[in-house]
Enzyme design. Structure first.
Site, mmCIF file in Angstrom:
data_model
loop_
_atom_site.group_PDB
_atom_site.id
_atom_site.type_symbol
_atom_site.label_atom_id
_atom_site.label_comp_id
_atom_site.label_asym_id
_atom_site.label_seq_id
_atom_site.Cartn_x
_atom_site.Cartn_y
_atom_site.Cartn_z
ATOM 1 N N LYS A 4 -7.477 1.531 -2.754
ATOM 2 C CA LYS A 4 -7.453 1.360 -1.445
ATOM 3 C C LYS A 4 -7.537 2.147 -0.492
ATOM 4 C CE LYS A 4 -5.466 -0.385 2.361
ATOM 5 N NZ LYS A 4 -4.391 -1.686 1.863
ATOM 6 N N LYS A 24 -0.675 5.316 9.162
ATOM 7 C CA LYS A 24 0.344 4.975 7.183
ATOM 8 C C LYS A 24 -0.621 5.476 6.488
ATOM 9 C CE LYS A 24 2.285 1.938 4.036
ATOM 10 N NZ LYS A 24 2.158 0.882 3.820
ATOM 11 N N THR A 42 1.481 -1.407 -0.255
ATOM 12 C CA THR A 42 -0.280 0.376 0.098
ATOM 13 C C THR A 42 0.655 0.953 -0.195
ATOM 14 O OG1 THR A 42 -1.535 -1.034 1.529
ATOM 15 C CG2 THR A 42 -1.871 1.417 1.668
#
Length: 348
Positions: free
Chosen positions: A200, A275, A125
């Protein structure tokens, strides 16, 4: 790119054997795929071997001869450094003018080591711009590229029930789909390079914001005398219904499988949510979206992670909200019992 199949027609180099990568690699091994794994952490390599995942001594040796290079790395910088190579003495990124053949301490990048037309499948990611840069590097080096970040956490990785959000050319998506279907139960083609990462971070922006809202609602309910179960029974069947409530409920009891029932042992850690929200914040800023709630959610989770929540499930944000509200969680009592007690005191 040679076809990769359980019949052994190709090798998958799996780079990144951490909490997510190791069970994903193991699912491929158990499905009959030939996998060679690598991780920079010796303990991760040892654990992988103990579970039957073959490993290599270096990333380069894992990649040599592989048909697919699957990466599950902590950040976009790690990915781009791995693709380009780096100076082993200074840690500097590989520059296009450097000569691998002359030595000089340069470690060749994965793109240089891989056979022509290798499929580079990144499940990390990272920033959307970094994903697109990685894809361009791979294509320019004569390879193919797919970004396929995941949702589902460690539990999903172990069970093979992850959701993959895929950014790729249509033909490359079809080429990697069989691999992804071994590791996940849902595989969605979101568009061209970078689209998987875009999906995402948008999804996790929704998730982070909704978990904060659900947690604030439970703390408010506590203040107003509602039991957790009463609020859950209403909201889970009304317009407040969402995954943060009905699957990852931040209070123990209503959803027995949620991390709140295990002292917030992480399925998805607070550090990872922080994050992902920073990645969403980067995208919000770069695109000029007039967002207010997303940046605040990012700030809230950054603080939570820095103040001890990094290793807890992200639903433990409720404990930070409760602490800042000046209350400890009290034992649950039915609202009706409270009313009966007040009436009894009135008649005394």
């Amino acid at each position: 790119m040679p076809e990769v199949s359980p019949n052994g027609a190709g090798t998958i180099a799996f780079l990144g054997l951490g909490h997510m990568g190791a069970p994903m690699a193991l699912n491929l091994v158990n499905a009959g795929y030939r996998v060679v794994g690598y991780d920079v952490m010796p303990t991760a390599l040892e654990a992988a071997r103990s579970h039957g995942i073959p490993t290599a001594d270096t990333a380069a040796s894992a990649v040599e001869g592989a048909s697919v290079v699957l990466t599950m790395l902590p950040s976009g910088k790690h990915l781009l450094d791995a693709y380009r190579g780096r100076d082993s003495a200074t840690g500097s990124d590989f520059s296009a003018g450097s000569d691998f053949s002359s030595g000089g301490g340069w470690e060749p990048g994965l793109l240089a080591v891989a056979a022509p037309d290798t499929m580079f499948l990144d499940c990390s990611t990272i920033n959307v711009d970094e994903a697109r840069e990685a894809a361009a590097l791979a294509v320019d080096a004569g390879h193919r590229s797919v970004d396929a970040p995941v949702s589902g956490g460690v539990v999903g990785a172990e069970a093979g029930t992850l959701t993959f959000m895929v950014g790729a050319l249509p033909e490359d998506f079809e080429a990697v789909r069989p691999l992804l279907e071994v590791m996940g139960k849902r595989v969605v083609h979101c568009g061209d390079h970078g689209a998987g990462q875009a999906a995402k971070i948008c999804n996790n922006l929704i998730l982070g914001v909704s978990m904060i809202a659900v947690s604030e609602a439970f703390v408010l309910g506590e203040k107003l005398g509602l039991t957790h179960q009463a609020l859950f029974d209403v909201a889970s069947a009304a317009s407040g219904q969402c995954w943060a409530l009905t699957t990852n409920c931040p209070v123990p009891g209503p959803v027995p499988t949620s991390p709140a029932n295990r002292d917030y042992q992480p399925g998805f850690a607070g550090a990872l949510m922080a994050k992902d929200l920073r990645l969403a914040l980067n995208a919000l800023e770069s695109t000029g979206v007039a967002a207010r709630v997303g940046p605040l959610a990012s700030e809230i989770y950054d603080t939570f992670a820095a103040e001890g929540g990094a290793g807890k499930d992200f639903s433990a944000i409720i404990t930070a909200i409760r602490d800042k509200s000046g209350q400890a969680q009290e034992p649950e009592r039915a609202v009706g019992q409270d009313q009966d007690q007040r009436q009894a005191r009135g008649h005394a």
